[in-house]
Write a protein that holds these residues in place. Structure first.
Motif, PDB file in Angstrom:
ATOM      1  N   VAL A 114      81.846  94.745  27.149  1.00  0.00           N
ATOM      2  CA  VAL A 114      80.858  95.749  27.564  1.00  0.00           C
ATOM      3  C   VAL A 114      80.592  95.549  29.047  1.00  0.00           C
ATOM      4  O   VAL A 114      80.323  94.429  29.492  1.00  0.00           O
ATOM      5  CB  VAL A 114      79.523  95.608  26.792  1.00  0.00           C
ATOM      6  N   PHE A 115      80.744  96.615  29.804  1.00  0.00           N
ATOM      7  CA  PHE A 115      80.326  96.594  31.206  1.00  0.00           C
ATOM      8  C   PHE A 115      78.996  97.332  31.276  1.00  0.00           C
ATOM      9  O   PHE A 115      78.925  98.504  30.907  1.00  0.00           O
ATOM     10  CB  PHE A 115      81.336  97.318  32.101  1.00  0.00           C
ATOM     11  N   ARG A 116      77.960  96.654  31.734  1.00  0.00           N
ATOM     12  CA  ARG A 116      76.683  97.331  31.955  1.00  0.00           C
ATOM     13  C   ARG A 116      76.557  97.652  33.434  1.00  0.00           C
ATOM     14  O   ARG A 116      76.907  96.817  34.276  1.00  0.00           O
ATOM     15  CB  ARG A 116      75.504  96.443  31.551  1.00  0.00           C
ATOM     16  N   ALA A 117      76.054  98.844  33.742  1.00  0.00           N
ATOM     17  CA  ALA A 117      75.924  99.207  35.148  1.00  0.00           C
ATOM     18  C   ALA A 117      74.768 100.176  35.346  1.00  0.00           C
ATOM     19  O   ALA A 117      74.800 101.294  34.843  1.00  0.00           O
ATOM     20  CB  ALA A 117      77.220  99.831  35.652  1.00  0.00           C
ATOM     21  N   PRO A 118      73.728  99.758  36.060  1.00  0.00           N
ATOM     22  CA  PRO A 118      72.689 100.698  36.446  1.00  0.00           C
ATOM     23  C   PRO A 118      73.227 101.640  37.535  1.00  0.00           C
ATOM     24  O   PRO A 118      74.035 101.216  38.363  1.00  0.00           O
ATOM     25  CB  PRO A 118      71.588  99.804  37.035  1.00  0.00           C
ATOM     26  N   GLY A 119      72.771 102.861  37.519  1.00  0.00           N
ATOM     27  CA  GLY A 119      73.275 103.791  38.528  1.00  0.00           C
ATOM     28  C   GLY A 119      72.274 104.902  38.805  1.00  0.00           C
ATOM     29  O   GLY A 119      71.124 104.834  38.387  1.00  0.00           O
ATOM     30  N   GLY A 120      72.763 105.885  39.548  1.00  0.00           N
ATOM     31  CA  GLY A 120      71.963 107.068  39.779  1.00  0.00           C
ATOM     32  C   GLY A 120      71.278 107.114  41.125  1.00  0.00           C
ATOM     33  O   GLY A 120      71.156 106.105  41.820  1.00  0.00           O
ATOM     34  N   GLY A 121      70.818 108.315  41.464  1.00  0.00           N
ATOM     35  CA  GLY A 121      70.174 108.522  42.753  1.00  0.00           C
ATOM     36  C   GLY A 121      68.662 108.600  42.623  1.00  0.00           C
ATOM     37  O   GLY A 121      68.093 108.289  41.581  1.00  0.00           O
ATOM     38  N   GLY A 122      68.031 108.994  43.735  1.00  0.00           N
ATOM     39  CA  GLY A 122      66.595 109.245  43.697  1.00  0.00           C
ATOM     40  C   GLY A 122      65.734 108.081  44.100  1.00  0.00           C
ATOM     41  O   GLY A 122      64.516 108.105  43.909  1.00  0.00           O
ATOM     42  N   ARG A 123      66.322 107.043  44.665  1.00  0.00           N
ATOM     43  CA  ARG A 123      65.523 105.865  45.012  1.00  0.00           C
ATOM     44  C   ARG A 123      65.644 105.508  46.493  1.00  0.00           C
ATOM     45  O   ARG A 123      65.440 104.369  46.873  1.00  0.00           O
ATOM     46  CB  ARG A 123      65.929 104.704  44.114  1.00  0.00           C
ATOM     47  N   GLN A 124      66.079 106.465  47.286  1.00  0.00           N
ATOM     48  CA  GLN A 124      66.182 106.247  48.749  1.00  0.00           C
ATOM     49  C   GLN A 124      67.070 105.067  49.101  1.00  0.00           C
ATOM     50  O   GLN A 124      66.790 104.316  50.024  1.00  0.00           O
ATOM     51  CB  GLN A 124      64.786 106.044  49.354  1.00  0.00           C
ATOM     52  N   LEU A 125      68.162 104.931  48.376  1.00  0.00           N
ATOM     53  CA  LEU A 125      69.057 103.795  48.636  1.00  0.00           C
ATOM     54  C   LEU A 125      70.243 104.177  49.517  1.00  0.00           C
ATOM     55  O   LEU A 125      71.111 103.357  49.778  1.00  0.00           O
ATOM     56  CB  LEU A 125      69.539 103.194  47.309  1.00  0.00           C
ATOM     57  N   GLY A 126      70.271 105.411  49.925  1.00  0.00           N
ATOM     58  CA  GLY A 126      71.330 105.821  50.840  1.00  0.00           C
ATOM     59  C   GLY A 126      72.636 106.142  50.125  1.00  0.00           C
ATOM     60  O   GLY A 126      72.750 106.046  48.897  1.00  0.00           O
ATOM     61  N   ALA A 127      73.610 106.499  50.939  1.00  0.00           N
ATOM     62  CA  ALA A 127      74.831 107.122  50.416  1.00  0.00           C
ATOM     63  C   ALA A 127      75.645 106.231  49.483  1.00  0.00           C
ATOM     64  O   ALA A 127      76.207 106.705  48.497  1.00  0.00           O
ATOM     65  CB  ALA A 127      75.708 107.575  51.588  1.00  0.00           C
ATOM     66  N   THR A 128      75.722 104.939  49.781  1.00  0.00           N
ATOM     67  CA  THR A 128      76.636 104.113  48.985  1.00  0.00           C
ATOM     68  C   THR A 128      76.002 103.529  47.727  1.00  0.00           C
ATOM     69  O   THR A 128      76.709 103.011  46.876  1.00  0.00           O
ATOM     70  CB  THR A 128      77.206 102.942  49.819  1.00  0.00           C
ATOM     71  N   HIS A 129      74.682 103.594  47.621  1.00  0.00           N
ATOM     72  CA  HIS A 129      74.016 102.955  46.480  1.00  0.00           C
ATOM     73  C   HIS A 129      73.382 103.951  45.521  1.00  0.00           C
ATOM     74  O   HIS A 129      72.496 103.601  44.764  1.00  0.00           O
ATOM     75  CB  HIS A 129      72.916 101.997  46.971  1.00  0.00           C
ATOM     76  N   SER A 130      73.805 105.201  45.582  1.00  0.00           N
ATOM     77  CA  SER A 130      73.096 106.233  44.823  1.00  0.00           C
ATOM     78  C   SER A 130      74.005 107.082  43.953  1.00  0.00           C
ATOM     79  O   SER A 130      73.613 108.155  43.504  1.00  0.00           O
ATOM     80  CB  SER A 130      72.337 107.142  45.808  1.00  0.00           C
ATOM     81  N   HIS A 131      75.200 106.590  43.707  1.00  0.00           N
ATOM     82  CA  HIS A 131      76.162 107.422  42.968  1.00  0.00           C
ATOM     83  C   HIS A 131      75.805 107.584  41.493  1.00  0.00           C
ATOM     84  O   HIS A 131      75.211 106.704  40.887  1.00  0.00           O
ATOM     85  CB  HIS A 131      77.549 106.791  43.040  1.00  0.00           C
ATOM     86  N   THR A 132      76.240 108.726  40.978  1.00  0.00           N
ATOM     87  CA  THR A 132      76.266 108.961  39.532  1.00  0.00           C
ATOM     88  C   THR A 132      77.718 109.319  39.193  1.00  0.00           C
ATOM     89  O   THR A 132      78.051 110.481  38.963  1.00  0.00           O
ATOM     90  CB  THR A 132      75.320 110.129  39.155  1.00  0.00           C
ATOM     91  N   PRO A 133      78.579 108.327  39.198  1.00  0.00           N
ATOM     92  CA  PRO A 133      80.025 108.598  39.106  1.00  0.00           C
ATOM     93  C   PRO A 133      80.544 108.541  37.675  1.00  0.00           C
ATOM     94  O   PRO A 133      81.726 108.277  37.449  1.00  0.00           O
ATOM     95  CB  PRO A 133      80.617 107.444  39.921  1.00  0.00           C
ATOM     96  N   LEU A 309      69.033 116.514  44.681  1.00  0.00           N
ATOM     97  CA  LEU A 309      69.118 116.101  43.276  1.00  0.00           C
ATOM     98  C   LEU A 309      68.654 117.205  42.335  1.00  0.00           C
ATOM     99  O   LEU A 309      68.006 118.160  42.746  1.00  0.00           O
ATOM    100  CB  LEU A 309      68.268 114.842  43.061  1.00  0.00           C
ATOM    101  N   ILE A 310      68.963 117.035  41.082  1.00  0.00           N
ATOM    102  CA  ILE A 310      68.514 118.006  40.087  1.00  0.00           C
ATOM    103  C   ILE A 310      67.013 117.833  39.861  1.00  0.00           C
ATOM    104  O   ILE A 310      66.474 116.743  40.067  1.00  0.00           O
ATOM    105  CB  ILE A 310      69.267 117.831  38.749  1.00  0.00           C
ATOM    106  N   ASN A 311      66.353 118.927  39.458  1.00  0.00           N
ATOM    107  CA  ASN A 311      64.939 118.837  39.080  1.00  0.00           C
ATOM    108  C   ASN A 311      64.633 119.955  38.091  1.00  0.00           C
ATOM    109  O   ASN A 311      65.471 120.819  37.839  1.00  0.00           O
ATOM    110  CB  ASN A 311      64.034 118.917  40.319  1.00  0.00           C
ATOM    111  N   LYS A 312      63.418 119.910  37.551  1.00  0.00           N
ATOM    112  CA  LYS A 312      63.101 120.854  36.475  1.00  0.00           C
ATOM    113  C   LYS A 312      63.115 122.303  36.960  1.00  0.00           C
ATOM    114  O   LYS A 312      63.492 123.211  36.229  1.00  0.00           O
ATOM    115  CB  LYS A 312      61.777 120.494  35.814  1.00  0.00           C
ATOM    116  N   ASP A 313      62.748 122.512  38.211  1.00  0.00           N
ATOM    117  CA  ASP A 313      62.725 123.888  38.724  1.00  0.00           C
ATOM    118  C   ASP A 313      64.131 124.492  38.738  1.00  0.00           C
ATOM    119  O   ASP A 313      64.306 125.675  38.443  1.00  0.00           O
ATOM    120  CB  ASP A 313      62.133 123.906  40.130  1.00  0.00           C
ATOM    121  N   ARG A 314      65.109 123.667  39.082  1.00  0.00           N
ATOM    122  CA  ARG A 314      66.492 124.185  39.091  1.00  0.00           C
ATOM    123  C   ARG A 314      66.943 124.533  37.678  1.00  0.00           C
ATOM    124  O   ARG A 314      67.674 125.510  37.465  1.00  0.00           O
ATOM    125  CB  ARG A 314      67.432 123.133  39.693  1.00  0.00           C
TER     126      ARG A 314
END
Lengths: 323, 319
Positions: A114-133, A309-314
């Protein structure tokens, strides 16, 4: 039933599986003495010791590859990538080895990693630390890819992942760690590759997963106030992809919106939309809509990042466009 | 060394060489497809080192893997069937030349991404350490693999965790067509091992006895708790990197010079001069090997192709 965070649910799943099976162990960067950079394995080092909670160097290629080798030789490693962005460095170990060794040696070896990996954007971590790949990994047969949206699903799916004889990438959206939900005290498992209807409705089908699911549910609450009842299908696993509930729902509502945090191009939405038209063409009353991340590297500045990023309004706008 | 042992090594080395010569022939005939990387010239490395392993030790290697497969004792008929893509092959025809393996011989296979199997070796060793056994992993790779990130991360982890791995670099002088000194900042590969706490030793990889002794010593060191060990086998591949290599990067003279020190020739001389072996004895072995290869080819040719359903099996353990 206790209401716990998704972080706690993941912690509980790991701990229960380590108590159940001594071949389960954890390896990764700062999983031990530090307690996990997202505090998922806090206390594990003291409870299970350095043999079963192994701090690694910052070296993703060997974290990925050594976990594969240990799994092939009888252990059940849970290898943590501090974030999924770093798993790019281990792409070869995941894609060329974990996902291939069973097939390319004619079934002689299995790879229950099992590979565990936290991910995702929305935390002001900049381009390389915010992927949802997620879709990159879901592309390859041989690997199972899971990404839960609720504490209940996270616990049941992670336990199944650890018990699975196949390699599983378990993606945890970091903004969901604080989400609370009901989780029973007694043991349960959720099978990998089974989608779940999270809300029933008859006006439109929303297909989502992980953080996209939480956004979709927020949107449905507002839509309901206007008398629009959306049905929400949570994919939970991207490979194997269970399209059953989404197709059933689409045949009832005739309209669909797919919500994902990753990029639109070549994304989960593209795949789900293609399958809906293949399987239920005669039921299609409107174009299938996709709500996804803007096609830009994510910037640091808060407002700017949020606007990508996505949000409820979209989601609401997409639903209204096709109703 | 016992004469019987040396004769057996002679048989294994001849077996590998003749097997591969037959493979080259079948490749030219279009019966073997894909890539074909020949091990000819390096036979003493696989045979000598694998002879030094104890039964529970593991073997893992790169894509130039025919020699290791035969040296661990994989059924030659099934290896040949794999080359021909038949369902009776060791990997059911799904792996081919580069992905031979035999789980029953603890042979974890050939891997085709340069360096990709080094962390796997570390992980296989980790599992043995975790279970508390005395088994070690013999991990083979070429000189070219020592320039890739996997090499450095794997040796470092093995060093930090004291994993029971014997790293065996088969320095055959070229990574594809690029000579060692054009690709590696240090020309002595063992100098890289020192950075990760391993002393390392250069070995004449053309002499099967030296290979055997060095391997035996290194495995003993691992089992006595001295951590991972590193051997650099100085050897040479006579043929190209793979079939169709134009060989523009080296001269015929250079190849001839190495061929004069042929590993089978060295062992043959030793057997004849020091162990009273006769030419007849060796010829009998050669003939038995020819016979074995003929039977393997026959078995492979007569074996069925994988059924269409095989395409979809073994993707997952759990459907």
């Amino acid at each position: 039933m206790a209401r716990i965070t998704m972080r706690q649910a993941i912690t509980d799943a790991l701990r229960e599986e380590m108590l159940r099976d001594e071949n389960v162990f954890i390896m990764g960067e700062e999983v031990g003495v530090w307690g996990g950079t997202y505090a998922v394995t806090r206390g594990f080092y003291d409870e299970f010791g350095p043999q079963r909670v192994k701090d690694t160097p910052i070296a993703e290629m060997v974290i990925g590859g050594a976990a594969v080798g240990a799994a092939m030789n009888g252990l059940r490693p849970v290898a943590e990538f501090m974030t999924i962005n770093f798993a790019f460095l281990a792409l070869d170990a995941i894609v060329n080895h974990a996902a291939k060794v069973h097939y390319m040696f004619g079934g002689q070896f299995k790879c229950p990693v099992v590979f565990r990996a936290p991910g995702g954007g929305g935390r002001q971590l900049g381009a390389t630390h915010s992927h949802t790949p997620d879709v990159i990994f879901a592309h390859f047969p041989g690997l199972k890819v899971v990404s839960p949206a609720t504490p209940y699903d996270a616990k049941g799916l992670l336990k199944s992942a650890i018990r699975s004889d196949d390699p599983v990438l378990f993606i945890e959206h970091a903004t969901l760690y604080q989400v609370r939900g009901e989780v029973p005290e007694e043991e349960y498992l959720i099978p990998i590759g089974v989608s779940d209807v999270k809300r029933t409705g008859s006006d439109v089908t929303i297909v989502a997963y992980a953080q996209g699911l939480q956004v979709a549910l927020e949107a449905t609450n507002e839509l309901a106030k206007e008398g629009i009842e959306a049905e929400v299908v949570d994919l939970r696993s991207l490979r194997p992809l269970d399209m059953g509930p989404a197709i059933t729902s689409f045949k009832k509502t005739f309209k669909a919106v797919i919500v994902e945090e990753g990029y639109r191009s070549f994304g989960i939405g593209a795949e789900v939309a293609a399958r809906l038209q293949e399987e239920a063409f005669d039921y299609m009353d409107a174009p299938i809509k996709r709500v996804a991340q803007m096609e830009v590297p994510l910037p640091y500045s808060r407002e700017l990042e949020q606007s990508a990023l996505i949000n409820k309004d979209r989601v609401i706008a997409a639903v209204k466009e096709i109703l | 060394m016992e004469k019987a042992t040396l004769l057996d090594w002679y048989r294994q080395m001849v077996q590998i060489r003749r097997f591969e010569q037959k493979c080259a022939e079948l490749y030219q005939l279009g019966k073997i497809g894909g890539f074909l990387h020949l091990y000819i010239g390096q036979e003493a490395v696989a045979v000598g080192s694998i002879a030094a392993r104890q039964e529970n030790d593991h073997i893992i290697t790169a894509y130039r893997d025919h020699g290791h497969a035969l040296a661990v004792g994989a059924d030659m008929r099934r290896v040949m069937a794999e080359m021909l893509g038949k369902v009776t092959g060791v990997s059911k025809g799904k792996g081919g030349s580069m992905h031979l393996a035999d789980v029953n011989k603890r042979f974890w296979g050939g891997y085709a991404i340069v360096g990709g199997h080094l962390p796997l070796a570390a992980g296989i060793a980790l599992a043995e350490q975790y279970k508390g056994t005395d088994a070690a992993v013999l991990c083979y790779f070429g000189d070219g693999a020592t320039n890739i990130g996997y090499f450095h991360e794997s040796l470092n982890l093995a060093g930090v965790w004291k994993l029971p791995v014997l790293w065996i670099c088969e320095n055959n002088q070229y990574g594809m067509g690029t000579a060692v000194d054009r690709a590696s900042a240090v020309p002595r590969i063992i100098d890289k091992a020192t950075a990760y706490g391993m002393k390392g030793k250069q070995v004449n990889g053309m002499d099967v006895v030296e290979v055997y002794q060095a391997t035996q010593k290194a495995l003993k060191a691992i089992r006595s708790g001295k951590g991972p060990q590193f051997l650099e086998m100085i050897t040479y591949r006579y043929e190209g990197h793979s079939m169709g290599d134009p060989l523009r990067y080296r001269t015929k003279d250079e190849v001839e010079k190495w061929r004069a020190d042929d590993p089978i020739g060295i062992l043959e001389r030793r057997l004849l001069q020091e162990h009273n072996a006769t030419q007849d004895e060796l010829e009998a072995i050669d003939q038995a090997v020819e016979q074995e290869i003929a039977e393997a080819v026959k078995f492979a040719e007569e074996s069925p192709l994988p059924s269409p359903e095989e395409l979809f099996t073994d993707i997952y353990v759990e459907a």
